[in-house]
Design a protein around this motif. Structure first.
Motif, PDB file in Angstrom:
ATOM      1  N   ASP A 128       0.834  -1.203   0.000  1.00 59.99           N
ATOM      2  CA  ASP A 128       0.000   0.000   0.000  1.00 59.99           C
ATOM      3  C   ASP A 128       0.873   1.260   0.000  1.00 59.99           C
ATOM      4  OD1 ASP A 128      -2.270  -1.550   0.063  1.00 59.99           O
ATOM      5  OD2 ASP A 128      -2.596  -1.337   2.217  1.00 59.99           O
ATOM      6  N   ALA A 129       1.892   1.254   0.828  1.00 59.50           N
ATOM      7  CA  ALA A 129       2.775   2.423   0.909  1.00 59.50           C
ATOM      8  C   ALA A 129       3.519   2.638  -0.405  1.00 59.50           C
ATOM      9  CB  ALA A 129       3.759   2.256   2.064  1.00 59.50           C
ATOM     10  N   LEU A 130       3.923   1.557  -1.050  1.00 62.93           N
ATOM     11  CA  LEU A 130       4.621   1.675  -2.331  1.00 62.93           C
ATOM     12  C   LEU A 130       3.727   2.303  -3.393  1.00 62.93           C
ATOM     13  CD1 LEU A 130       6.471  -1.761  -2.344  1.00 62.93           C
ATOM     14  CD2 LEU A 130       7.594   0.480  -2.491  1.00 62.93           C
ATOM     15  N   ALA A 131       2.425   2.050  -3.333  1.00 63.67           N
ATOM     16  CA  ALA A 131       1.500   2.649  -4.296  1.00 63.67           C
ATOM     17  C   ALA A 131       1.499   4.170  -4.173  1.00 63.67           C
ATOM     18  CB  ALA A 131       0.092   2.095  -4.087  1.00 63.67           C
ATOM     19  N   SER A 132       1.478   4.679  -2.950  1.00 65.51           N
ATOM     20  CA  SER A 132       1.506   6.128  -2.742  1.00 65.51           C
ATOM     21  C   SER A 132       2.822   6.731  -3.213  1.00 65.51           C
ATOM     22  CB  SER A 132       1.270   6.448  -1.263  1.00 65.51           C
ATOM     23  OG  SER A 132      -0.003   5.992  -0.849  1.00 65.51           O
ATOM     24  N   LEU A 190       0.599   4.076 -12.411  1.00 62.48           N
ATOM     25  CA  LEU A 190      -0.499   3.516 -11.629  1.00 62.48           C
ATOM     26  C   LEU A 190      -0.979   2.200 -12.232  1.00 62.48           C
ATOM     27  CD1 LEU A 190      -2.565   6.665 -10.619  1.00 62.48           C
ATOM     28  CD2 LEU A 190      -0.751   5.492  -9.369  1.00 62.48           C
ATOM     29  N   GLY A 191      -0.917   2.071 -13.554  1.00 63.24           N
ATOM     30  CA  GLY A 191      -1.233   0.788 -14.165  1.00 63.24           C
ATOM     31  C   GLY A 191      -0.306  -0.306 -13.674  1.00 63.24           C
ATOM     32  N   ASN A 192       0.963   0.030 -13.464  1.00 68.53           N
ATOM     33  CA  ASN A 192       1.918  -0.955 -12.964  1.00 68.53           C
ATOM     34  C   ASN A 192       1.740  -1.248 -11.485  1.00 68.53           C
ATOM     35  OD1 ASN A 192       4.028  -2.068 -14.910  1.00 68.53           O
ATOM     36  ND2 ASN A 192       3.928   0.072 -15.533  1.00 68.53           N
ATOM     37  N   VAL A 193       1.186  -0.322 -10.730  1.00 64.15           N
ATOM     38  CA  VAL A 193       0.807  -0.639  -9.357  1.00 64.15           C
ATOM     39  C   VAL A 193      -0.196  -1.786  -9.362  1.00 64.15           C
ATOM     40  CG1 VAL A 193      -0.407   0.195  -7.309  1.00 64.15           C
ATOM     41  CG2 VAL A 193       1.274   1.660  -8.420  1.00 64.15           C
ATOM     42  N   VAL A 194      -1.194  -1.686 -10.220  1.00 66.31           N
ATOM     43  CA  VAL A 194      -2.217  -2.732 -10.305  1.00 66.31           C
ATOM     44  C   VAL A 194      -1.613  -4.026 -10.848  1.00 66.31           C
ATOM     45  CG1 VAL A 194      -4.478  -3.336 -11.230  1.00 66.31           C
ATOM     46  CG2 VAL A 194      -3.982  -0.960 -10.632  1.00 66.31           C
ATOM     47  N   ARG A 195      -0.755  -3.927 -11.851  1.00 66.39           N
ATOM     48  CA  ARG A 195      -0.148  -5.142 -12.424  1.00 66.39           C
ATOM     49  C   ARG A 195       0.693  -5.877 -11.394  1.00 66.39           C
ATOM     50  NH1 ARG A 195       0.668  -1.526 -16.889  1.00 66.39           N
ATOM     51  NH2 ARG A 195      -0.747  -2.079 -18.607  1.00 66.39           N
ATOM     52  N   GLY A 196       1.312  -5.168 -10.476  1.00 64.51           N
ATOM     53  CA  GLY A 196       2.126  -5.813  -9.455  1.00 64.51           C
ATOM     54  C   GLY A 196       1.337  -6.753  -8.573  1.00 64.51           C
ATOM     55  N   THR A 197       0.013  -6.572  -8.501  1.00 62.94           N
ATOM     56  CA  THR A 197      -0.849  -7.471  -7.736  1.00 62.94           C
ATOM     57  C   THR A 197      -1.244  -8.704  -8.531  1.00 62.94           C
ATOM     58  OG1 THR A 197      -2.959  -6.498  -8.436  1.00 62.94           O
ATOM     59  CG2 THR A 197      -1.806  -5.422  -6.611  1.00 62.94           C
ATOM     60  N   GLY A 198      -0.861  -8.766  -9.803  1.00 66.17           N
ATOM     61  CA  GLY A 198      -1.263  -9.860 -10.662  1.00 66.17           C
ATOM     62  C   GLY A 198      -2.531  -9.578 -11.443  1.00 66.17           C
ATOM     63  N   ASN A 199      -3.058  -8.365 -11.333  1.00 63.84           N
ATOM     64  CA  ASN A 199      -4.280  -7.975 -12.053  1.00 63.84           C
ATOM     65  C   ASN A 199      -3.870  -7.235 -13.322  1.00 63.84           C
ATOM     66  OD1 ASN A 199      -6.640  -6.805 -13.027  1.00 63.84           O
ATOM     67  ND2 ASN A 199      -7.411  -6.267 -11.002  1.00 63.84           N
ATOM     68  N   MET A 200      -3.970  -7.908 -14.458  1.00 63.53           N
ATOM     69  CA  MET A 200      -3.618  -7.299 -15.729  1.00 63.53           C
ATOM     70  C   MET A 200      -4.839  -6.708 -16.448  1.00 63.53           C
ATOM     71  SD  MET A 200      -0.365  -7.991 -15.733  1.00 63.53           S
ATOM     72  CE  MET A 200       0.534  -8.964 -14.517  1.00 63.53           C
ATOM     73  N   GLY A 201      -6.032  -7.151 -16.051  1.00 62.67           N
ATOM     74  CA  GLY A 201      -7.231  -6.763 -16.774  1.00 62.67           C
ATOM     75  C   GLY A 201      -7.589  -5.300 -16.633  1.00 62.67           C
TER      76      GLY A 201
END
Length: 491
Positions: A128-132, A190-201
């Motif tokens: 979470d902190a890395l996202a900010s 921010l797209g790569n923040v989401v991709r880091g969770t394994g969510n590519m969609g």
């Protein structure tokens, strides 16, 4: 919350220093006190490798098609304004792609890798902190790009051979695109923040939407359709900045919703040097790698430009195919980063090795297929941009010589993504630097020492791409061995 519950999947793997599986008492909480691992993370740690890579990469195929459309149709639209406008935008295009690739794969890959490694280690608060911190980096990087590139553009484009109408078109497009760097970087980081969770969609859907909007808005602004003014080449820049900015806002809303596995917070966030360091230690070499990739096209376009406008445009239009291979590799590479990073964080080293080489083989085959097709039918590509017979001839010659080598170029790009997932990219970046030196040095030697003409120029480029694939493979082998030893020693 999305994927917030699930059993702990971290089991020891023979021959690897994996973390032993936790014994779960009747309460359902691991005996170690670690929080449950998210089901999305569990899939990255346990699911079969090739099917998982393909499943994660599938949404990015839409992302690929969208970026291909933007690259191709922008050139087609601007080409309708004349050869001078097309040549001018071709001068600026590698620099705009530098911003795009910084957000998508350079610093963006570092963001995705850091979040994947945090989740693999079971530390969701750190993710979470890395996202900010990624949001803050997007703002800072945009200020740097805009502040440096807008005043430097006239001198850079003149060095690349821009004069008169060509220079005017380059500046008209570049000034708007560079001023909108915040839109490009925010969408991609921010797209790569989401991709880091394994969510590519989610990030792929947002980028596809942004590019589709760009393909509608850009020609309207270029030609002055309906209520819009005719802005010429600047219209393409405005279309990019406005639509990518809207996409960034959508991702901010998603990351602040309960649907996201990590949360983007603005209040109560304390910026931590250690977290910036975590991203920058991979991101700075990643930015250098992106700079080298784009600088290679800039330098080679500059060398070709001294042989005449037709040679410069023919090379630039042929090499534009490489900007399509980049998102193709990125489609798989984003999945490779997430899978490698998550398993590296969980200390599943043998699985990391298999992910890296499986992904490398897949990207090599895909890029090789594209390269061979256009090596056999180069005029299909060149005919999209111009009807000038000499420009088409030069570009076709480039594709016939360099196209078959794209298999090794694809291998190098995929294995670079694997080193990003490891958080160890230095030697892979050096391999790309060696490619630049080989291409530029070989091109100069072919033209001014061996007097080998355009064919010699193109053979030098092909040799540089082949060397890149081989050197990146060697870099990955080294990083896997040394990294695993270091992590085991820290246990």
């Amino acid at each position: 919350m999305e994927d917030r519950i699930g059993p702990d999947p971290l089991a020891a793997i023979p021959g690897a220093s994996a973390r032993p599986a936790s014994v779960r008492p009747a309460s359902g909480r691991p005996a170690s006190g670690r929080p449950p691992v998210a089901s999305r993370t569990k899939r990255l740690l346990e699911a079969p490798i090739l099917p998982t890579l393909l499943r994660l990469s599938a949404p990015n195929v839409l992302n690929l098609l969208a970026i291909v459309g933007m690259i191709t149709f922008d050139a087609i639209f601007v080409g309708r304004l004349g050869a001078a406008a097309l040549a001018g935008v071709s001068l600026a295009f590698p620099w705009v792609m530098l911003v795009q690739h910084t957000g998508a794969s350079g610093m963006g890959g570092a963001v995705s890798s850091a979040i994947a490694r945090a989740l693999g280690a079971g530390n969701r608060a750190r993710a979470d902190a890395l996202a900010s911190h990624a949001f803050a980096l997007a703002v800072v990087l945009a200020a740097i790009f805009s502040g440096l590139m807008i005043p430097a553009a006239p001198l850079v484009f003149q060095w690349m051979g821009g004069r008169g109408e060509v220079l005017d078109a380059a500046l008209a497009y570049a000034n708007v695109a560079f001023a909108g760097a915040i839109s490009i970087l925010m969408l991609n980081l921010l797209g790569n923040v989401v991709r880091g969770t394994g969510n590519m969609g989610v990030p792929s859907a947002v980028i596809v939407g942004a590019v589709l909007a760009h393909l509608i808005l850009s020609p309207a602004l270029i030609f002055g359709w309906g209520p819009f003014p005719a802005l010429g080449p600047a219209g393409a820049g405005w279309g990019l900045a406005l639509t990518f900015g809207a996409g960034g806002i959508v991702l901010i809303a998603y990351l602040r919703s309960s649907r996201s596995l990590v949360t983007l917070a603005f209040r109560g966030v304390r910026l931590q040097p250690a977290l910036f360091k975590e991203i920058l230690r991979v991101g700075v070499p990643g930015m250098i790698n992106v700079a080298i990739t784009n600088l290679a096209v800039v330098v080679l376009t500059g060398i070709a430009g001294h042989l005449g406008r037709e040679m410069a445009i023919g090379y630039a239009m042929g090499a534009r195919l490489e900007y399509i291979l980049n998102p193709l590799a990125f489609g798989f590479g984003a999945a490779i980063v997430a899978m490698v990073g998550t398993n590296w964080g969980a200390k599943q080293f043998e699985r990391v090795r298999r992910i890296a080489w499986t992904g490398g083989a897949a990207v090599a085959l895909a890029c090789g297929a594209v390269g061979m097709f256009f090596a056999l039918f180069p005029r299909l590509w060149m005919g999209l941009f111009t009807e000038d017979a000499e420009i088409v001839r030069i570009g076709a010659s480039y594709l016939r010589i360099v196209g078959p080598i794209y298999v090794l170029y694809g291998l190098g790009m995929a294995l670079y993504s694997a080193t990003q997932g490891l958080g160890r990219v230095l030697f892979a970046v050096l391999a790309n630097g060696a490619r630049l030196l080989a291409c530029a040095g070989g091109a100069l030697a072919a033209l001014y020492w061996l007097d080998a003409g355009a064919s010699g120029f193109f053979i030098a480029v092909a040799a540089g791409l082949a060397a890149y694939g081989a050197l990146t493979a060697a870099a990955l082998v080294y990083e896997l061995k040394s990294g695993a030893r270091q992590r085991c020693a820290l246990q």
